[in-house]
Write an enzyme that holds these catalytic residues in place. Structure first.
Site, mmCIF file in Angstrom:
data_model
loop_
_atom_site.group_PDB
_atom_site.id
_atom_site.type_symbol
_atom_site.label_atom_id
_atom_site.label_comp_id
_atom_site.label_asym_id
_atom_site.label_seq_id
_atom_site.Cartn_x
_atom_site.Cartn_y
_atom_site.Cartn_z
ATOM 1 N N ASP A 179 0.864 -1.184 0.000
ATOM 2 C CA ASP A 179 0.000 0.000 0.000
ATOM 3 C C ASP A 179 0.897 1.229 0.000
ATOM 4 O O ASP A 179 1.288 1.725 1.058
ATOM 5 C CB ASP A 179 -0.889 0.033 1.247
ATOM 6 C CG ASP A 179 -1.933 -1.070 1.250
ATOM 7 O OD1 ASP A 179 -2.835 -1.028 0.415
ATOM 8 O OD2 ASP A 179 -1.845 -1.968 2.109
ATOM 9 N N ARG A 188 4.139 2.797 3.067
ATOM 10 C CA ARG A 188 4.953 1.780 3.734
ATOM 11 C C ARG A 188 6.453 2.044 3.565
ATOM 12 O O ARG A 188 7.223 1.819 4.479
ATOM 13 C CB ARG A 188 4.644 0.378 3.185
ATOM 14 C CG ARG A 188 3.166 0.044 3.111
ATOM 15 C CD ARG A 188 2.472 0.084 4.438
ATOM 16 N NE ARG A 188 1.051 -0.239 4.336
ATOM 17 C CZ ARG A 188 0.132 0.203 5.183
ATOM 18 N NH1 ARG A 188 0.464 0.987 6.191
ATOM 19 N NH2 ARG A 188 -1.140 -0.134 5.019
ATOM 20 N N LYS A 279 -9.518 1.341 -5.385
ATOM 21 C CA LYS A 279 -10.177 0.934 -4.150
ATOM 22 C C LYS A 279 -10.927 2.138 -3.565
ATOM 23 O O LYS A 279 -10.597 3.282 -3.876
ATOM 24 C CB LYS A 279 -9.154 0.380 -3.149
ATOM 25 C CG LYS A 279 -8.045 1.369 -2.756
ATOM 26 C CD LYS A 279 -6.993 0.685 -1.901
ATOM 27 C CE LYS A 279 -5.978 1.669 -1.390
ATOM 28 N NZ LYS A 279 -4.891 1.046 -0.617
ATOM 29 N N HIS A 292 -11.771 -0.194 9.479
ATOM 30 C CA HIS A 292 -10.765 -0.977 10.188
ATOM 31 C C HIS A 292 -11.287 -1.433 11.551
ATOM 32 O O HIS A 292 -10.856 -2.467 12.073
ATOM 33 C CB HIS A 292 -9.485 -0.153 10.387
ATOM 34 C CG HIS A 292 -8.727 0.090 9.122
ATOM 35 N ND1 HIS A 292 -9.005 1.143 8.286
ATOM 36 C CD2 HIS A 292 -7.711 -0.590 8.541
ATOM 37 C CE1 HIS A 292 -8.189 1.114 7.256
ATOM 38 N NE2 HIS A 292 -7.396 0.063 7.379
ATOM 39 N N ASP A 365 -10.518 -6.075 0.502
ATOM 40 C CA ASP A 365 -9.733 -5.319 1.462
ATOM 41 C C ASP A 365 -9.302 -6.312 2.544
ATOM 42 O O ASP A 365 -9.761 -7.465 2.580
ATOM 43 C CB ASP A 365 -10.567 -4.173 2.043
ATOM 44 C CG ASP A 365 -9.698 -3.027 2.566
ATOM 45 O OD1 ASP A 365 -8.480 -3.228 2.745
ATOM 46 O OD2 ASP A 365 -10.244 -1.935 2.795
#
Length: 641
Positions: A179, A188, A279, A292, A365
């Site tokens: 990502d 990242r 996405k 999340h 996801d």
């Protein structure tokens, strides 16, 4: 560390292994190796850095393809080769291709407690050999896996994992994903990787060239370290200022702007050499719940979805996006059963596959997110997502349980064999188009040369400078005079404050003091900063209400009001969402950077002193605090000097 084979004998052997997997006779191995060397860079070329920097004619409508891609293959040839490989795969090998997993450690052969805990084996290479997954996803140390440190290390890890994959079972290379959206929220790879300002910041430039160049640059650096799949761009239209999970990850609130920039980013990633993923389908932009931790509900009607949420995905499909990632959101207008979109056959198959005509790979996801785990345990979530129409099952918790559940569902007929084969075939075709056969390896030396190069840093600096947006500027508060002055740099964020103070202090005559007050400054911190402001010529405040959680920046607003009351010159910069000015609308000057990374703080300093003119335009309106339907500043607002 194992050395990569570079001799002609090893190339022929590698070609023979791949040829066998693809149904080519052993007697053709030498010819296959010759064809490999003629059509694509050989393994030895890859390792010596002799990779093409400018991909030529793409496959399957892609705007670019990675070094070593099977560019000469027609769609029918890709499908035929994938079908030949599929016929040789066992049930377990097919099921393995569906899963995208995380692995722990910076090398494939180093033992790590994280791998033991999740998978029962100590090293990443053993994890790959045990489950034969279709892909892995890299994370930095903030999540725990700690996969990405510096270019040579990442390239070496990618090569080691690919070696483990191609020496196991059906010998299918891995999709190595990440990502890396750009911006300061979801990323990242840290420095020395080039840091880009992110989607909402890019939208503030209104420049398709900046969007394209940013995506190409990210793609180029990812491809150099062996990462071939980026889970980007975000295609959500962020029409809810209170959205806790999307925000600046979106290109903004305007559907057409988002559609144009999403399709541009897709082309840029392809040109850089990585696969793209739009996405979060069917659109996560209008929610105030973070998927999340919970299960958001999108209340849009079908007409509103068609008008607001779906156009960026349609645009991405038209421009050849490789993957579309589903969202863990409930959309009753599309599926009255109220299951998350990831588990909804009407949404995944009915809308995305059948109606929108998407023929690429559909990825979930992360299945370990709260929006997926709340009502779907580890043995249910992957089966339901696959039955809905997803191909890739990303980060399924308790992999042993998840793997067994999918395998057993195929054996029992709950998942038809034909359905499994269809998904695996799509994944294999995707890997063939991305050039992972016959050689998925990259050059460590080239990775070190490409990632964070001077040219990339210069390009990123210029893009970032164009993103800064001047929203309010009363009584000539900006630009700051270049005469000698004392400057207090205060507010949110230790690292951003230090970066900004450093950038300001580089100017002749500017003496800076840094005072970090945190996301929720208490009365003592507010008094300390206010007292300090009285003894400085200028105070620059960084605001980030999003960092304050449910408190929503109230204390930061109290700090700013107290600073303004001193009568000294006060400048405020919103370093994440541009909406913070709602809480302190009378501040003399306010800018939005959409990003709190060092490049954005350096750009902010240049704008403050008029060395660079502010050029950004708001990608979303800023509503008033008491009425979200009334604009304090409209879409497209942006001052100049």
């Amino acid at each position: 560390m194992h050395q990569q084979p570079t001799s002609r004998r090893h190339v022929i052997a590698a070609a023979a292994s791949t040829a066998a997997a693809l149904g080519i006779t052993a007697s053709s191995a030498s010819a296959a190796a010759h064809a490999v060397r003629s059509a694509t860079p050989s393994l030895s070329d890859s390792l010596s850095g002799k990779l093409p920097d400018s991909p030529s004619a793409p496959v399957s409508g892609l705007s670019g393809s990675p070094a070593g891609a099977s560019r000469s293959l027609s769609s029918s040839a890709v499908r035929a080769r994938a079908a030949a490989l599929l016929r040789r795969m066992s049930l377990e090998e097919k099921v393995g291709q569906l899963f995208v997993i995380e692995i722990y450690g910076q090398t494939a052969d180093t033992e790590h407690a994280g791998n033991r805990k999740l998978y029962g084996v100590p090293t990443a290479a053993e994890v790959v050999r045990k489950y034969r997954p279709g892909g892995v996803i890299y994370f930095d140390a903030r999540r725990g896996p700690d996969n990405v440190r510096e270019p040579r290390q990442i390239a070496r890890l990618s090569n080691e994992l690919q070696r483990a994959a191609v020496r196991t079972g059906a010998r299918v290379p891995l999709l190595v994903s990440i990502d890396q959206e750009g911006g300061s929220v979801v990323y990242r790879m840290l420095e020395p990787a080039t840091q880009l300002p992110g989607n909402m910041a890019l939208a503030a430039t209104r420049s398709t060239r900046d969007v394209y160049d940013s995506a190409e640059l990210i793609g180029t650096e990812l491809a150099a370290v062996g990462i071939n799949q980026n889970y980007a761009p975000v295609a959500d239209v962020n029409i809810n200022p209170a959205n806790p999970v999307i925000g600046v990850r979106s290109f903004g609130s305007d559907t057409q702007l988002c559609a144009r920039f999403v399709s541009t980013a897709v082309r840029g990633y392809h040109r850089g050499g990585v696969a793209s993923a739009a996405k979060h389908f069917p659109g996560h932009g209008d929610t105030d719940v973070d998927s999340h931790t919970g299960l958001p509900e999108i209340t849009h009607t079908r007409a509103e979805l068609d008008r607001i949420d779906l156009p960026p995905f349609r645009a991405a499909i038209r421009h050849g996006v490789d993957t579309i990632m589903t969202a863990h959101i409930v959309v009753p207008s599309l599926d009255p059963s109220r299951v998350p979109a990831t588990m909804s056959r009407p949404i995944v198959t009915g809308l995305l596959r059948d109606e929108l005509g998407f023929t690429g790979v559909i990825a979930t996801d992360a299945l370990d997110m709260g929006g997926a785990t709340a009502d779907f345990p580890p043995d249910v979530a992957p089966v339901r997502a696959f039955q809905a129409g997803c191909d890739q099952l990303v980060l399924a918790p308790k992999l042993e349980v998840a793997f067994g559940a999918v395998r057993d569902a195929v054996r029992s007929g709950a998942i038809p064999q034909e359905r499994l084969d269809a998904s695996v075939l799509r994944i294999l075709e995707h890997k063939l188009r991305r050039g992972l056969f016959p050689s998925p390896y990259v050059s460590e030396r080239r990775a070190a040369r490409i990632v964070g190069s001077g040219r990339h840093l210069s390009q990123a600096r210029q893009i970032t400078e164009r993103t800064v947006t001047l929203i309010r500027n009363e009584n000539g508060a900006l630009p700051l005079p270049r005469t000698a002055a004392t400057v207090l740099v205060t507010g949110w964020g230790t690292a951003p404050l230090a970066a900004l103070a450093r950038a300001i202090g580089e100017r002749r005559g500017q003496r800076t003091t840094t005072l970090e007050t945190g996301s929720k400054p208490d009365t003592s911190k507010i008094k300390e900063a206010t007292d300090a402001a009285r003894s400085h010529d200028v105070t620059v405040v960084l605001a980030n209400a999003a960092a304050a959680g449910k408190e929503d920046g109230v204390a930061q607003a109290q700090l700013i009001d107290s600073l303004v009351a001193t009568g000294r010159r006060v400048i405020v910069a919103g370093v994440r969402l541009p909406f913070d000015i709602r809480r302190f609308p009378d501040v003399p000057a306010y800018l939005a950077t959409y990003n709190y990374g060092t490049p954005s703080m350096t750009a902010l300093a240049r704008v403050l002193y008029g060395e660079v003119a502010p050029r950004g335009k708001l990608p979303a309106p800023i509503p008033t605090l008491d009425n979200p339907d009334r604009s304090l500043y409209p879409f497209g607002h942006g001052l100049r000097y």
